[in-house]
Write an enzyme that holds these catalytic residues in place. Structure first.
Site: not given
Lengths: 704, 704
Positions: A295, A368, A396
């Site tokens: 990332e 993820d 998340e």
């Protein structure tokens, strides 16, 4: 008369599972029999904490001040220490040899003819862990009689990862800002730092990475290292070691070098110098956590070096001081191939090439932190490299702070998955705690802690912090038992409360989130960037950029991501036993179906419904599950203080509305692909799909 | 044995001055005599709070549950209510006619032949204020006998201004992020919101502006108004009205109009519609606070209209609903003339031109919340316009959260300044509370509240919140008495604690900050932007951009800003009495010298020293003052719980270091201008000036 205001003594959640609330007379009297005096030997900061905890827990729970004694001279004494701090413990023939550095023995023994409870360890921290375990028994009204407890953790590293930025924000944080007040450190050592260390020690956590894996080089500046050292000093009595996430290019940003090439001697020297500086300030500093070449983060690949080159260079700098490197296997860059295969592709060839003080940190699944993923194939594939688990405690993808989603079941599911290694079942938990590799073992959890008064922005989120600690101690622990402990300690030990809150709320809660956000193995259908709310229409099935449609591959022909040998082939990253299990779609648990297979809408599933009908059924099951949790909770009011009761109630209001939104938007979108009617008894979405697409949200928390 | 850990019951500061800590036996018994029973009548949400407060305060302080009674039938009853809620109160001939809407009477009376305490008001909120006043007496161990208290506030609006941004950050906030959790509102009504309302009501505050004066138009969206309404509902029983800062250009950003011209009919209509929408959701909404045409904010001048045009247009929209407009007089744009004169220049000609529901909000000084400024000339100049005071509770220029600086003395100094209006002394407090203008009266304080566990990021900062409330109730209040109340309520009522903490720490503390940051009337010598630390070298004396050197005008010839008729002439904005006082530098109090006069370094001051010597003397006096405060505090350990004692001690460590930094950097710079030797006995700065100039800080809190 109704009273509108609330008193300062009300429960605000700050005390977590350590409330040690006053006991009713029955358990109070029973406890008093086993707490007539306290025998301790020489002290240390950690033993001081242990003694203090017993004294205050007994005082809070029974109202009695437990007296100190030099010798055991009546029934009910508690003897606390190591064989060094209190030589009488050596004479008791306790099985201390088997509990190692961090374990403990709690045993009912007779000393001088009197019934006595001994809490012993080989180290001070072992004693402290035993002390918390004994206090937990008291608080849970468990028997204190004839105790014969021998406990040792299965993993060496039990670590929280804070994704806290240096500016105080928290990436994926939903409970306020960072509790590290960098501005006033190192001068001001807030009581909250002690409370934090205490909470973690009470559940076996022994390390904390203070800063985000997307790291700022400034964290390694002298100014910040002094602040870090102050925290380390505060945490030390509680057995919590401090670690830092480091930015791989720090030698450039901080050291002024022109490269961060791990094979460059000046770079290696810079890190050696930096490590030496750190250890002068923090002699027991834990080590580094590194996110590299993922990332957009810098890493060794920027110089055409491998992850092993990078990790080993850092490891060499830390090694003389006893530090370690936790190198993340989560790598993500744009690529045309199936995105979930990248970690395996990059790391497998490096198996066995890492230094002995390096451990790879692998997320539980290959994507993820989704509400459900199959376990990460690296746990089966890499046999010669220490691997540690990375779980995400912060939610998340599971409704942020406002949805009840107990993650114990998610983690248990992963930990109990068979890796396929060897000849018989060898689970992910086995791979972590009885590894094929030599060396370090460990587990990490991305923290859900912030400045919220209750630490986690909602009391049920505390359960996930608690469960992470308990699983880190024992990866084979039982999620339900952990939930029962937590509920009893946090709210009320009455079984009329614990039974329903555990079995009808906590245990099914995560499955409801799976149902209303991504049933049948669907995944990553949320909005981009902030990950809030549904966005199944986002992207393009054929694109190389990961997006909802890239993951669902939904079109008129069917739905699901073909990862079999006919498709992306990433199923081949698994060992044969796992590969066969996931590969046979007729036998496969439908929870993983669309993760591995692209199937027609009309495919009949084992239960008799078509994929389309089952999809709609599960979305609705998720929504009705939330409604049911809310109903169950409303019946528990007599057992809960008003503040926390009403707060949880209001959270369920949010969750119910958002579950419905997820369901409606998702059904509307997938119906636009399947062109099929809704099964009988299932209501159409409230609005048309354009309405859901038009929803814009702003100021979403946790988005940095 | 030393115990390292701390118990959950320790003082964490959350309870502020409302701890109602258990009394020692003497005052406990004395209190019990006056709290044998509680007589109440019909209830309301506000009266419920009052009753609840008495019950819990008595329980906490005496350990006794006070029983409810229908009639007075023994000595020691407390009778609480209005003449409507409890008709027996009407028979007592209390002087309720004189206390208005918000006032109260507390009186020792005989009812049915028994000694009774009555707490009465004309309204429920008056009763609640009286209740808090009575509880305060108990907590301070004041006599409860023969009470004859008649109290009414001098100002109508007593308002906190939160500079909280919609993203949760706080401009000039040093105690964490905003306590408004916009993300979970309106569903989740946190107990903290109640605690906030309670704390404010207990000191007489009756309004809160929720958002920053640098306002986001989104605050007026339906989504956010629903959130605001939830807060308003929570605050209502405590008599706290909600107000919003509004962005003048909202009709464009939110309404899609092409203009925000206040004389455009579509604009006026948009605001009328918006006001109507607000009042449907919040029937008792307070009104708008507006920062217009200042520091880049939009405003009526963008359309060549006046401040009055803008304010009156908004006022017209609010008027039908009973709302008001607070229009800020703090205007700041780049200009060649003396920056402190701008507000006067822009507003004086508008005197008398504002609608009746508009009040101008004027900062205490003409610059910007400096540690010392002369009072704002508008308080003397504008006679036909309602004016309210704007104080800053957050310490933007007084050491952020980590320096002890009690602002009661600053506010008292301003409030007692003679405006020069009329024939005899007519103070700023008089101008606020007995105005020459008709209509609204009020006061505002920029809040210092955030997510810090103790609200204000340091316990002594709580004193400023408390003092603001007490001054808002009575602008003629005494800063020392307020400090004594606060110290007794917050820590310990023992005079061996209260005397030194008030007289040797709190009362001189602000003057020490003046001394080490800007003595003799020097001002604005801090670093730019974040306002942290010294930066006297910044800028250019001749530049039109405000900067340290622009303000000090220090050069080899002398120091100070000439605002006399020989200079910028802004001294002429004051009425003659004030103008003469400030203008005669030989007679002038040296605290204001360099604000109004440019003087040679060699000028002899009344005390006998030259300006240069006195400047150095005062910088050193500030530093040694901090050392002394720290010493005094260290002697107070027996009277303070460990957590708060150690935290304050560590804050003094910060303050001492930073005071030394301020002194050294300032002396080094001014010596580079004066070229004079340091007076005997005063040490040279530790480093040379370049060293101080090279200091770079980052991640400074409160900078948005």
């Amino acid at each position: 008369m109704a009273l509108a205001a609330n008193v300062a003594t009300a429960e605000n959640g700050h005390d977590l599972w350590l409330r040690n609330a006053p006991l009713d007379s029955g358990p109070r009297n029973a406890t008093a029999m086993f707490a007539t005096g306290l025998v301790i030997g020489s002290t240390s900061p950690t033993l001081d904490v242990a003694v203090h905890e017993v004294v205050h827990a007994i005082a809070n729970m029974t109202g009695k001040q437990i007296p100190y004694r030099n010798i055991v001279k009546m029934d009910g004494a508690i003897v606390i220490g190591t064989t060094r701090s209190l030589p009488m413990i050596a004479k008791l023939n306790l099985p201390l040899a088997s509990v190692g550095k961090d374990g403990y023995v709690i045993r009912s023994v007779r000393i001088n003819g009197y019934n006595t409870t001994v809490i012993a360890g080989n180290t001070d921290i072992g004693v402290l862990y035993g002390t918390y375990a004994w206090i937990r028994r008291v608080a849970m009204r468990s028997s204190l009689n004839s105790l014969k407890i021998v406990e040792a953790p299965s993993l060496q590293l039990r670590i929280l990862n804070h994704w806290d930025n240096i500016d105080g924000t928290i990436e994926r944080g939903y409970a306020g800002n960072s509790i590290w007040d960098w501005w006033t450190l190192p001068d001001v050592k807030r009581q909250k730092y002690v409370d934090y260390a205490r909470a973690n020690a009470s559940i076996g956590i022994n390390g904390t990475v203070l800063n985000n894996v997307n790291a700022d080089a400034a964290m390694l500046s002298t100014e910040y290292l002094n602040k870090v050292a102050a925290l380390a000093n505060t945490f030390r009595p509680y057995g919590i070691k401090v670690y830092l996430s480091v930015r791989f290019s720090s030698p450039m940003e901080l050291g002024g070098l022109s490269t961060a090439d791990p094979l460059d001697l000046a770079v290696a020297k810079w890190w050696q110098f930096k490590a030496a500086q750190i250890y002068r300030k923090i002699p027991d500093f834990g080590g580094f956590l590194v996110k590299a070449n993922s990332e957009g983060q810098p890493g060794p690949q920027d110089y055409h070096r491998t992850h092993a080159d990078g990790a080993n260079m850092l490891a060499a700098a830390l090694k003389p001081h006893g530090g370690i490197v936790m190198w993340r296997a989560f790598v993500y860059a744009r690529r045309s191939k199936d995105r979930v295969g990248q970690a395996y592709d990059e790391f497998l060839s490096l198996d066995g090439k890492f230094s002995s003080n390096v451990i790879l940190q692998v997320k539980n699944g290959p994507l993820d932190f989704q509400p459900r993923e199959p376990f990460h194939p690296l746990f089966g594939a890499m046999q010669n490299t220490p691997l540690m688990m990375e779980f995400q405690i912060t939610k998340e993808y599971l409704g942020f702070s406002t949805h009840v989603a107990y993650l114990g079941t998610l983690w248990q599911e992963v930990l109990r998955s068979d890796t396929g290694l060897g000849n018989k079942t060898y689970t992910v938990a086995d791979r972590l705690s009885r590894p094929t590799s030599k060396g370090i073992t460990g587990i990490a959890g991305v923290a859900n802690i912030g400045t919220a008064q209750d630490w986690t922005g909602g009391v049920f989120n505390q359960a996930n912090w608690y469960a992470f600690g308990r699983f880190s101690w024992c990866p084979n622990a039982n999620a339900r038992n952990i939930a029962r402990e937590w509920a009893a300690l946090t709210f009320n030990a009455d079984t009329r409360f614990v039974d329903p809150v555990v079995d009808r709320i906590m245990m099914p809660s995560r499955e409801f989130v799976v149902d209303y956000t991504g049933p049948l193995g669907l995944t990553h259908q949320m909005n981009t960037g902030h990950h809030y709310g549904p966005g199944p229409w986002i992207g393009d099935p054929a694109a190389s950029i990961a997006s909802s449609r890239y993951y669902s591959k939904a079109d008129s022909g069917g739905i699901g991501f073909d990862r079999t040998s006919n498709g992306s082939k990433t199923i081949e990253q698994y060992r044969p036993r796992a590969r066969h299990m996931y590969g046979d779609k007729s036998a496969l648990d439908s929870r993983y179906l669309l993760w591995f297979h692209h199937v027609p809408w009309s495919l009949k599933l084992a239960g008799g419904r078509t994929v389309w009908d089952e999809l709609v059924f599960r979305y609705d099951r998720g929504v009705s599950g939330v409604t049911r949790m809310k109903q169950v909770w409303s019946g528990l009011q007599p057992f809960v203080d008003a503040d926390r009761f009403h707060e949880v109630t209001s959270y369920f209001t949010v969750q119910k509305r958002e579950a419905q939104w997820w369901r409606d938007a998702s059904v509307a979108f997938f119906q636009s692909q399947s062109h099929l009617p809704l099964p009988a008894g299932h209501a159409p979405p409230t609005h048309d799909i354009e309405w859901y697409k038009s929803i814009k949200v702003s100021h979403v928390p946790g988005t940095e």
